[in-house]
Design a protein around this motif. Structure first.
Motif, PDB file in Angstrom:
ATOM      1  N   ASN A 102       0.915  -1.452  -0.125  1.00  0.00           N
ATOM      2  CA  ASN A 102       0.145  -0.345   0.006  1.00  0.00           C
ATOM      3  C   ASN A 102       0.872   1.484  -0.069  1.00  0.00           C
ATOM      4  OD1 ASN A 102      -2.712  -1.083   0.254  1.00  0.00           O
ATOM      5  ND2 ASN A 102      -1.614  -2.085   2.203  1.00  0.00           N
ATOM      6  N   GLY A 103       0.607   2.178  -0.800  1.00  0.00           N
ATOM      7  CA  GLY A 103       1.513   3.322  -0.978  1.00  0.00           C
ATOM      8  C   GLY A 103       0.593   4.383  -0.756  1.00  0.00           C
ATOM      9  N   TYR A 104       0.697   5.729   0.266  1.00  0.00           N
ATOM     10  CA  TYR A 104      -0.477   6.549  -0.247  1.00  0.00           C
ATOM     11  C   TYR A 104       0.025   8.514   0.461  1.00  0.00           C
ATOM     12  CZ  TYR A 104      -3.051   2.659   2.754  1.00  0.00           C
ATOM     13  OH  TYR A 104      -3.506   2.132   2.887  1.00  0.00           O
ATOM     14  N   LEU A 105      -0.513   8.942  -1.015  1.00  0.00           N
ATOM     15  CA  LEU A 105      -0.243  10.148  -0.984  1.00  0.00           C
ATOM     16  C   LEU A 105      -1.175  11.705  -0.760  1.00  0.00           C
ATOM     17  CD1 LEU A 105       2.307  10.430  -4.222  1.00  0.00           C
ATOM     18  CD2 LEU A 105       3.327  10.436  -1.953  1.00  0.00           C
ATOM     19  N   GLU A 106      -0.818  12.058   0.502  1.00  0.00           N
ATOM     20  CA  GLU A 106      -2.301  13.214   0.583  1.00  0.00           C
ATOM     21  C   GLU A 106      -1.702  14.584  -0.139  1.00  0.00           C
ATOM     22  OE1 GLU A 106      -3.592  16.045   4.426  1.00  0.00           O
ATOM     23  OE2 GLU A 106      -1.730  14.794   4.165  1.00  0.00           O
ATOM     24  N   ARG A 107      -3.046  14.715  -0.541  1.00  0.00           N
ATOM     25  CA  ARG A 107      -2.544  16.145  -1.651  1.00  0.00           C
ATOM     26  C   ARG A 107      -3.761  17.571  -0.533  1.00  0.00           C
ATOM     27  NH1 ARG A 107      -4.113  18.553  -7.478  1.00  0.00           N
ATOM     28  NH2 ARG A 107      -3.132  20.232  -7.903  1.00  0.00           N
ATOM     29  N   ASP A 158     -13.595   5.765   0.338  1.00  0.00           N
ATOM     30  CA  ASP A 158     -13.147   6.805   0.246  1.00  0.00           C
ATOM     31  C   ASP A 158     -12.226   8.151   1.717  1.00  0.00           C
ATOM     32  OD1 ASP A 158     -12.856   6.218  -2.471  1.00  0.00           O
ATOM     33  OD2 ASP A 158     -14.586   7.316  -3.112  1.00  0.00           O
ATOM     34  N   GLU A 159     -13.106   7.323   2.245  1.00  0.00           N
ATOM     35  CA  GLU A 159     -12.414   8.213   3.713  1.00  0.00           C
ATOM     36  C   GLU A 159     -11.080   7.110   4.127  1.00  0.00           C
ATOM     37  OE1 GLU A 159     -15.459   7.578   6.626  1.00  0.00           O
ATOM     38  OE2 GLU A 159     -17.022   9.011   5.362  1.00  0.00           O
ATOM     39  N   TYR A 160     -10.180   8.014   4.962  1.00  0.00           N
ATOM     40  CA  TYR A 160      -9.083   7.543   5.164  1.00  0.00           C
ATOM     41  C   TYR A 160      -8.905   8.203   6.942  1.00  0.00           C
ATOM     42  CZ  TYR A 160      -7.795   5.935   0.388  1.00  0.00           C
ATOM     43  OH  TYR A 160      -8.650   4.683  -0.232  1.00  0.00           O
ATOM     44  N   PHE A 161      -7.768   7.486   7.179  1.00  0.00           N
ATOM     45  CA  PHE A 161      -7.184   7.653   8.511  1.00  0.00           C
ATOM     46  C   PHE A 161      -6.291   7.446   9.125  1.00  0.00           C
ATOM     47  CE2 PHE A 161     -11.716   7.065   8.652  1.00  0.00           C
ATOM     48  CZ  PHE A 161     -12.203   7.730   9.152  1.00  0.00           C
ATOM     49  N   PHE A 162      -5.227   7.903   9.961  1.00  0.00           N
ATOM     50  CA  PHE A 162      -4.011   8.627   9.712  1.00  0.00           C
ATOM     51  C   PHE A 162      -4.330   8.021  11.573  1.00  0.00           C
ATOM     52  CE2 PHE A 162       0.309   9.128  11.064  1.00  0.00           C
ATOM     53  CZ  PHE A 162       0.794   9.354  10.180  1.00  0.00           C
ATOM     54  N   VAL A 163      -3.374   6.654  12.107  1.00  0.00           N
ATOM     55  CA  VAL A 163      -3.626   5.576  13.465  1.00  0.00           C
ATOM     56  C   VAL A 163      -2.555   5.576  13.865  1.00  0.00           C
ATOM     57  CG1 VAL A 163      -5.001   4.621  14.654  1.00  0.00           C
ATOM     58  CG2 VAL A 163      -6.052   5.826  12.605  1.00  0.00           C
ATOM     59  N   PRO A 164      -1.411   6.534  14.031  1.00  0.00           N
ATOM     60  CA  PRO A 164       0.139   5.999  14.939  1.00  0.00           C
ATOM     61  C   PRO A 164      -0.010   5.677  16.309  1.00  0.00           C
ATOM     62  CG  PRO A 164      -0.002   8.917  14.542  1.00  0.00           C
ATOM     63  CD  PRO A 164      -1.393   7.768  14.202  1.00  0.00           C
ATOM     64  N   GLU A 175      -5.583   9.268  16.340  1.00  0.00           N
ATOM     65  CA  GLU A 175      -6.147   9.322  14.757  1.00  0.00           C
ATOM     66  C   GLU A 175      -6.686  10.878  14.259  1.00  0.00           C
ATOM     67  OE1 GLU A 175     -10.937   9.155  15.207  1.00  0.00           O
ATOM     68  OE2 GLU A 175     -10.067   7.416  16.391  1.00  0.00           O
ATOM     69  N   HIS A 176      -6.115  10.728  13.084  1.00  0.00           N
ATOM     70  CA  HIS A 176      -6.219  11.954  12.256  1.00  0.00           C
ATOM     71  C   HIS A 176      -7.378  11.922  10.656  1.00  0.00           C
ATOM     72  CE1 HIS A 176      -5.844  15.673   9.537  1.00  0.00           C
ATOM     73  NE2 HIS A 176      -5.593  15.126   8.687  1.00  0.00           N
ATOM     74  N   GLU A 177      -8.214  12.134  10.912  1.00  0.00           N
ATOM     75  CA  GLU A 177      -8.793  11.837   9.440  1.00  0.00           C
ATOM     76  C   GLU A 177      -9.182  12.951   8.507  1.00  0.00           C
ATOM     77  OE1 GLU A 177     -13.660  11.253   7.939  1.00  0.00           O
ATOM     78  OE2 GLU A 177     -13.526  12.211   9.816  1.00  0.00           O
ATOM     79  N   PHE A 178      -8.598  12.342   6.874  1.00  0.00           N
ATOM     80  CA  PHE A 178      -8.393  12.998   5.865  1.00  0.00           C
ATOM     81  C   PHE A 178      -9.548  13.710   5.588  1.00  0.00           C
ATOM     82  CE2 PHE A 178      -5.173  10.162   6.210  1.00  0.00           C
ATOM     83  CZ  PHE A 178      -3.392  10.636   6.409  1.00  0.00           C
ATOM     84  N   PRO A 179      -9.319  14.882   4.416  1.00  0.00           N
ATOM     85  CA  PRO A 179     -10.544  15.598   3.825  1.00  0.00           C
ATOM     86  C   PRO A 179     -10.763  14.306   3.046  1.00  0.00           C
ATOM     87  CG  PRO A 179      -9.219  17.012   4.370  1.00  0.00           C
ATOM     88  CD  PRO A 179      -8.049  16.218   4.811  1.00  0.00           C
ATOM     89  N   LYS A 180     -12.110  13.887   2.705  1.00  0.00           N
ATOM     90  CA  LYS A 180     -12.469  12.840   1.533  1.00  0.00           C
ATOM     91  C   LYS A 180     -11.831  13.577   0.587  1.00  0.00           C
ATOM     92  CE  LYS A 180     -16.297  11.190   0.007  1.00  0.00           C
ATOM     93  NZ  LYS A 180     -17.960  10.545   0.090  1.00  0.00           N
ATOM     94  N   GLY A 181     -11.263  12.642  -0.591  1.00  0.00           N
ATOM     95  CA  GLY A 181     -10.836  12.760  -1.752  1.00  0.00           C
ATOM     96  C   GLY A 181      -9.368  13.284  -1.948  1.00  0.00           C
ATOM     97  N   SER A 182      -8.648  13.155  -1.005  1.00  0.00           N
ATOM     98  CA  SER A 182      -7.460  14.165  -0.546  1.00  0.00           C
ATOM     99  C   SER A 182      -6.255  12.759  -0.337  1.00  0.00           C
ATOM    100  CB  SER A 182      -6.928  14.879   0.218  1.00  0.00           C
ATOM    101  OG  SER A 182      -7.222  14.291   2.039  1.00  0.00           O
ATOM    102  N   VAL A 183      -6.894  11.850  -0.585  1.00  0.00           N
ATOM    103  CA  VAL A 183      -5.509  10.502  -0.264  1.00  0.00           C
ATOM    104  C   VAL A 183      -5.348   9.554  -1.363  1.00  0.00           C
ATOM    105  CG1 VAL A 183      -5.117   8.228   1.160  1.00  0.00           C
ATOM    106  CG2 VAL A 183      -5.354  10.654   2.355  1.00  0.00           C
ATOM    107  N   HIS A 184      -4.134   9.649  -2.203  1.00  0.00           N
ATOM    108  CA  HIS A 184      -4.390   8.879  -3.381  1.00  0.00           C
ATOM    109  C   HIS A 184      -3.331   7.210  -2.834  1.00  0.00           C
ATOM    110  CE1 HIS A 184      -1.579   6.532  -6.353  1.00  0.00           C
ATOM    111  NE2 HIS A 184      -3.299   6.425  -7.301  1.00  0.00           N
ATOM    112  N   HIS A 185      -4.438   5.695  -2.707  1.00  0.00           N
ATOM    113  CA  HIS A 185      -4.314   5.097  -2.761  1.00  0.00           C
ATOM    114  C   HIS A 185      -3.878   4.378  -3.366  1.00  0.00           C
ATOM    115  CE1 HIS A 185      -4.990   0.803  -0.497  1.00  0.00           C
ATOM    116  NE2 HIS A 185      -4.583   1.395  -0.314  1.00  0.00           N
TER     117      HIS A 185
END
Length: 353
Positions: A113-118, A145-151, A156-166
């Motif tokens: 898996n590779g994730y890029l946020e714009r 289409d929803e993504y979370f960053f859970v370190p 937890e941090h929820e990314f804005p919808k549509g801002s992450v490419h998976h």
């Protein structure tokens, strides 16, 4: 593989050996059964990805993949080799620099898996792409289409919808997360690590796998036995080049015996395990051994390097570049672009021809 029962017969005390009743008993034990791969993975066919509240959990723990990344020399080296070649042929873009691309590509090959946020600026315009670590990124349970960053726990941090490419490596059991291609070679990577750790213990133990000091000489007293035990304890490890002197007047020829435990097998099997597990890992990564700097064990070698590099570039590098270039479709512009993978010696030969 079958169980190997071993009978341990303990001798009776000298005072009771003459009695008619038996004074010994046998104890049988096994070293454990082999762990099959299929039985442990069958449950994944049923649960797929576990839903943990707001997001799905990956089918395989990313922490385990991260720890296994450096379990074997050839496993991590092969992934770094691919990453370095991809980064060297990548053409930097104003929205994606080389360092971010290299980290994104390594995440994709390690975790599948590779994730890029714009991110967007105050006016709603797109900014420079940023990597989101695949080890901590999760997909939403209600909407993929929803993504979370859970370190961590309750972080937890929820990314804005549509801002992450998976970028996902397809899996046959579920469509939420990707899985790396090398999973079938992890057993070999772990075996390689176990062989290395055993070799270290073998060396630190005095270059042997253990021994049995058998003393049957009645001339030995308890003080001599204790002194011998202490001397042998101090004769292992880095300073194991020592000679032991034992004086036993009127002692028997075989009164003191040193019986090694699997010493020859320990030396031979180490090299066999290392070589076989190395070949399995390299086969999973599909990298020719001559490109990895491996010294051949035969006189014929591995063959010429240039033909191997051409095959690697065509069969492995180009498909990876095309997978990574799928970001362009999501961005709507050509952000990922590569230069041809050319070797300097190959260019000189072509020019002279």
């Amino acid at each position: 593989m079958t169980d190997m029962p071993i009978d341990l017969v303990e001798p009776a005390p000298a005072a009771t050996q003459a009695q008619a009743s038996p004074a010994t008993h046998s104890v049988a034990f096994t070293f454990g059964d082999p762990t099959p791969v299929l039985d442990g993975r069958d449950i994944l066919s049923y649960i797929e990805c576990w839903r943990n509240g707001r997001w799905y959990e990956p089918p395989i723990n990313p922490n385990g993949l991260a720890k296994s990344f450096r379990a074997s020399t050839h496993h991590s080296s092969a992934l770094y080799f691919k990453r370095n070649v991809l980064a060297s042929t990548f053409v930097p873009h104003k929205l994606l620099d080389r360092d971010t691309f290299a980290a994104w590509a390594l995440d994709f090959m390690v975790f599948g898996n590779g994730y890029l946020e714009r991110p967007t600026n105050m006016l709603g315009g797109g900014m420079k792409l940023q990597q989101s670590l695949a080890k901590y990124t999760r997909r939403g349970g209600d909407n993929l289409d929803e993504y979370f960053f859970v370190p961590g726990w309750k972080q937890e941090h929820e990314f804005p919808k549509g801002s992450v490419h998976h970028l996902r490596e397809a899996d046959i059991n579920q469509e939420v997360y990707g899985l790396p291609e090398y999973l079938s070679a992890l057993q070999s990577a772990w075996l390689n690590e176990s062989a290395t750790l055993f070799r270290r213990r073998y060396y630190n133990n005095g270059s042997h796998a253990g021994f049995i000091l058998y003393i049957s000489d009645p001339q030995q007293n308890q003080e001599d036995v204790d002194n011998m035990r202490e001397a042998l304890k101090n004769a292992k490890g880095p300073g194991n080049f020592r000679n032991l002197f034992l004086y036993s007047p009127n002692g028997k020829k075989d009164g003191v015996q040193l019986i090694p435990v699997s010493e020859v097998a320990a030396k031979d099997e180490f090299f066999n395990i290392k070589n076989v597990s190395r070949d399995d890992v390299l086969a999973a990564h599909r990298i020719p051994p001559q490109l990895m700097g491996i010294v051949p064990g035969n006189t014929g070698g591995f063959g010429a390097v240039l033909p191997a590099a051409r095959v690697f570039a065509r069969n492995e590098l180009q498909p990876l570049q095309q997978r990574l270039a799928s970001l362009n479709d999501w961005m709507g512009e050509e952000v990922v672009r590569f230069t041809p993978y050319v070797i300097e010696g190959e260019v000189a030969n072509d020019a002279s021809a």
